[in-house]
Design an enzyme around this catalytic site. Sequence first.
Site, PDB file in Angstrom:
ATOM      1  N   HIS A  64       0.778  -1.214   0.057  1.00  0.00           N
ATOM      2  CA  HIS A  64      -0.038  -0.038   0.011  1.00  0.00           C
ATOM      3  C   HIS A  64       0.786   1.339   0.026  1.00  0.00           C
ATOM      4  O   HIS A  64       2.037   1.195   0.719  1.00  0.00           O
ATOM      5  CB  HIS A  64      -0.855   0.003   1.336  1.00  0.00           C
ATOM      6  CG  HIS A  64      -2.150  -0.943   0.979  1.00  0.00           C
ATOM      7  ND1 HIS A  64      -2.903  -1.346   2.021  1.00  0.00           N
ATOM      8  CD2 HIS A  64      -2.796  -1.310  -0.248  1.00  0.00           C
ATOM      9  CE1 HIS A  64      -3.699  -2.135   1.403  1.00  0.00           C
ATOM     10  NE2 HIS A  64      -3.682  -2.173   0.185  1.00  0.00           N
ATOM     11  N   ASP A  66       1.025   4.262   0.998  1.00  0.00           N
ATOM     12  CA  ASP A  66       1.644   4.796   2.297  1.00  0.00           C
ATOM     13  C   ASP A  66       2.733   4.203   3.162  1.00  0.00           C
ATOM     14  O   ASP A  66       3.078   4.799   4.091  1.00  0.00           O
ATOM     15  CB  ASP A  66       0.408   5.479   3.337  1.00  0.00           C
ATOM     16  CG  ASP A  66      -0.472   4.080   3.741  1.00  0.00           C
ATOM     17  OD1 ASP A  66      -0.467   3.060   2.946  1.00  0.00           O
ATOM     18  OD2 ASP A  66      -0.931   3.986   4.841  1.00  0.00           O
ATOM     19  N   HIS A  67       3.179   3.155   2.663  1.00  0.00           N
ATOM     20  CA  HIS A  67       4.355   2.439   3.099  1.00  0.00           C
ATOM     21  C   HIS A  67       5.526   2.112   2.323  1.00  0.00           C
ATOM     22  O   HIS A  67       6.568   1.850   2.605  1.00  0.00           O
ATOM     23  CB  HIS A  67       3.798   1.090   3.636  1.00  0.00           C
ATOM     24  CG  HIS A  67       2.821   1.150   4.753  1.00  0.00           C
ATOM     25  ND1 HIS A  67       3.116   0.879   6.093  1.00  0.00           N
ATOM     26  CD2 HIS A  67       1.490   1.318   4.749  1.00  0.00           C
ATOM     27  CE1 HIS A  67       2.143   0.866   6.945  1.00  0.00           C
ATOM     28  NE2 HIS A  67       1.044   1.251   6.042  1.00  0.00           N
ATOM     29  N   HIS A 142      -3.857  -8.505   6.674  1.00  0.00           N
ATOM     30  CA  HIS A 142      -4.602  -7.375   5.882  1.00  0.00           C
ATOM     31  C   HIS A 142      -5.006  -7.712   4.500  1.00  0.00           C
ATOM     32  O   HIS A 142      -5.357  -8.781   4.387  1.00  0.00           O
ATOM     33  CB  HIS A 142      -3.314  -6.330   5.740  1.00  0.00           C
ATOM     34  CG  HIS A 142      -3.502  -4.971   5.592  1.00  0.00           C
ATOM     35  ND1 HIS A 142      -4.367  -4.223   6.227  1.00  0.00           N
ATOM     36  CD2 HIS A 142      -2.940  -3.984   4.805  1.00  0.00           C
ATOM     37  CE1 HIS A 142      -4.401  -3.082   5.772  1.00  0.00           C
ATOM     38  NE2 HIS A 142      -3.576  -2.776   4.915  1.00  0.00           N
ATOM     39  N   ASP A 211       0.277  -2.689   9.304  1.00  0.00           N
ATOM     40  CA  ASP A 211      -1.267  -2.931   9.127  1.00  0.00           C
ATOM     41  C   ASP A 211      -1.946  -4.166   9.273  1.00  0.00           C
ATOM     42  O   ASP A 211      -1.545  -5.115   8.505  1.00  0.00           O
ATOM     43  CB  ASP A 211      -1.756  -2.187   7.648  1.00  0.00           C
ATOM     44  CG  ASP A 211      -1.204  -0.672   7.716  1.00  0.00           C
ATOM     45  OD1 ASP A 211      -0.487  -0.486   8.398  1.00  0.00           O
ATOM     46  OD2 ASP A 211      -1.588  -0.161   6.563  1.00  0.00           O
TER      47      ASP A 211
END
Length: 308
Positions: A64, A66-67, A142, A211
Site C-alpha cells: 500500500h 503509504d508504506h 491485511h 497494518d
Amino acid sequence: MTFEVTILGSNSALPAHGRHPTAQVLNHNEKLFLLDCGEGTQIQLSSYHIRRSKINHIFISHLHGDHYYGLIGLLTSYHLLRRTEPLHLFCPKGLSDILQLNFKYSDTRLIYELIVHEIESSVHQLIYENEHITVHTIPMRHRIPCCGFLFREKKRDRRILPEKLEAFGIPVADIHALKEGKDLVIDGKLIPNSALTTDPPAVRSYAFCSDTLYTEELTSQIKGADLLYHEATFMEESSERAALTYHSTTLQAAAIARKAAVKKLMIGHFSAKYEDLNLVLREAQTVFADTMLAVEGSTVRIGDGIQQ
C-alpha cells in the site's frame, strides 16, 4: 550497545496535521535499518539529521502506497549522490517489478547494487541476521500480503571481571571458555564461572506490527517484547470502519500488547480524522497502561527501562 527507534512518519494513508505516512529508523549498534518508506521519508531523514548513507537495509511491510511511496525517491537520491555501498531491500513480491518499471521509463541505471530479497508475508521466518541481531517476519492480516518485523538481539557472552582473572591467575587461553559460561579447574581446584564473570546484558527485542486486523495469532511471536509498535488507525468508536479497511483500533492494539505481555506499547498509523492524539492515547491506556504515541522526531530506547 545502542538499540533505539526514531519515528519519521506516524500517520495512515493521508499526510495530515503535520504527520507523515509510516517510516521508522531502527538503530542497533550503529547499524541503521529503515522500516517502511512512506511519502516524504527522505525529507524526514534530513529534518531529524539521520544520515541516509548509513542505511544499508530497508524493510517494506506491504505494497500500500503509504508504506513505500517514498522509496523510489530515496533510491534515486542514493544514485544521484553516487552511493557505492550495496543496498538490501526486503519486500513482498511485486515491489521489484514496480521499481524496475519506474527505472525503465526514467532511464535510470543505478550506479550501486540494489539487492532485493522477496519475503513470504504469510509465514514467520528468519529473513536477516548479523553477529548481533536477527530479523523475523510477523504475518499480519491485511487486505493484501503484509507482515511486520521482529528484531531480536542474539544472546551475548558473559562479561569478564579483569580483576578476578588477575587474582586467580587465569590464563588468557581460558577467557573464551569463561565467556561461554564454563567453570574452570586450575591446579586441581574448581573455580566457578560466577566468581570470574557477570551475567551478560538481557536480550532485547522490538516488534514492528504494520497494518492488520486484530489477530491474536501474532502474540506468541512477539511474546515479552521490550517494545511493540502496533498500528491503531482508529478509536473504538470507528471499529466497523477498522474492520472494513483491515485495520486495528486503539483497544485492539492494547489488547494485543496485554496478551503478549510486552513491556511497552507504541501506537501509530493514525487516521487523518484525529488531530488531537491525546484522546487516542488515553483510550489505549484504559487497556494497557504503558502505552505511548509514535511521535514524529522522537527517539525511543528499547530495553533498559525504555526512555524517550
